[in-house]
Motif scaffolding. Structure first.
Motif, short mmCIF file in Angstrom:
data_model
loop_
_atom_site.label_atom_id
_atom_site.label_comp_id
_atom_site.label_asym_id
_atom_site.label_seq_id
_atom_site.Cartn_x
_atom_site.Cartn_y
_atom_site.Cartn_z
N ARG A 1 45.59 18.25 10.46
CA ARG A 1 44.50 18.39 9.49
C ARG A 1 45.06 18.82 8.13
O ARG A 1 44.68 18.28 7.10
CB ARG A 1 43.48 19.41 9.98
CG ARG A 1 42.85 19.00 11.31
CD ARG A 1 41.53 19.66 11.51
NE ARG A 1 40.36 18.84 11.47
CZ ARG A 1 40.25 17.55 11.77
NH1 ARG A 1 41.30 16.86 12.05
NH2 ARG A 1 39.10 16.93 11.77
N ARG A 2 45.96 19.80 8.14
CA ARG A 2 46.56 20.28 6.88
C ARG A 2 47.55 19.26 6.33
O ARG A 2 47.51 18.92 5.15
CB ARG A 2 47.30 21.60 7.12
CG ARG A 2 46.43 22.80 7.28
CD ARG A 2 47.26 24.09 7.31
NE ARG A 2 48.46 24.00 8.14
CZ ARG A 2 48.49 24.14 9.46
NH1 ARG A 2 47.38 24.36 10.11
NH2 ARG A 2 49.62 24.06 10.12
N ASP B 1 43.53 25.24 14.84
CA ASP B 1 43.95 24.78 13.51
C ASP B 1 45.03 23.71 13.66
O ASP B 1 46.21 23.97 13.43
CB ASP B 1 44.47 25.97 12.70
CG ASP B 1 44.81 25.60 11.27
OD1 ASP B 1 44.31 24.59 10.76
OD2 ASP B 1 45.60 26.35 10.65
#
Length: 112
Positions: free
Chosen positions: A99-100, A95
Motif C-alpha cells: 500500500r505504501r 499495514d
C-alpha cells in the motif's frame, strides 16, 4: 461402555504425555468453550506446551499453555513460537507494505 473406555484411554494418554493431572484437560476444554484459544473457530484438540521448557512431544505439565486446533498449533510450531515473527505478521496484515510502496488507495470495503 465403549465411549467410557475411549474417554479413559484419552485421559491416561494426556496425563502420561503432557504431565497434566487427571481432569485438567477437561477443565481447559470447558474453560475454552471447546474451541481453539487462538482462532476460536475450530474444536480444541491439541495440547500446546512451551517447547523451550520441554522440547519434544511430551511435557512436564508446568509448560502447558492451553488447547489449540491442529492448524493454530502447527502455525506456532512452524514459527518456533517466535513472538517477533508473529507480531510482524500482524503488522503486515494491518499495514501491508505494498500500500505504501505502490501508493495504493484504501480498499473499497473498508478492510485495512
Amino acid at each position: 461402555m465403549k465411549l467410557l473406555r475411549r474417554s479413559a484411554a484419552k485421559e491416561r494418554r494426556v496425563v502420561a504425555t503432557y504431565g497434566l493431572a487427571p481432569g485438567d484437560w477437561e477443565k481447559l476444554f470447558v474453560a475454552q468453550g471447546g474451541k481453539c484459544w487462538i482462532c476460536r473457530r475450530y474444536k480444541a484438540k491439541a495440547v500446546d506446551h512451551d517447547h523451550s521448557c520441554c522440547s519434544g512431544k511430551t511435557s512436564c505439565g508446568r509448560c502447558v499453555r492451553g488447547l489449540l486446533c491442529g492448524t493454530c498449533n502447527g502455525i506456532l510450531g512452524r514459527w518456533r513460537d517466535a513472538v517477533e515473527v508473529l507480531l510482524r505478521a500482524v503488522e503486515y496484515l494491518r499495514d501491508p507494505p505494498a500500500r505504501r510502496i505502490l501508493g495504493l488507495p484504501p480498499l473499497e470495503n473498508g478492510a485495512l
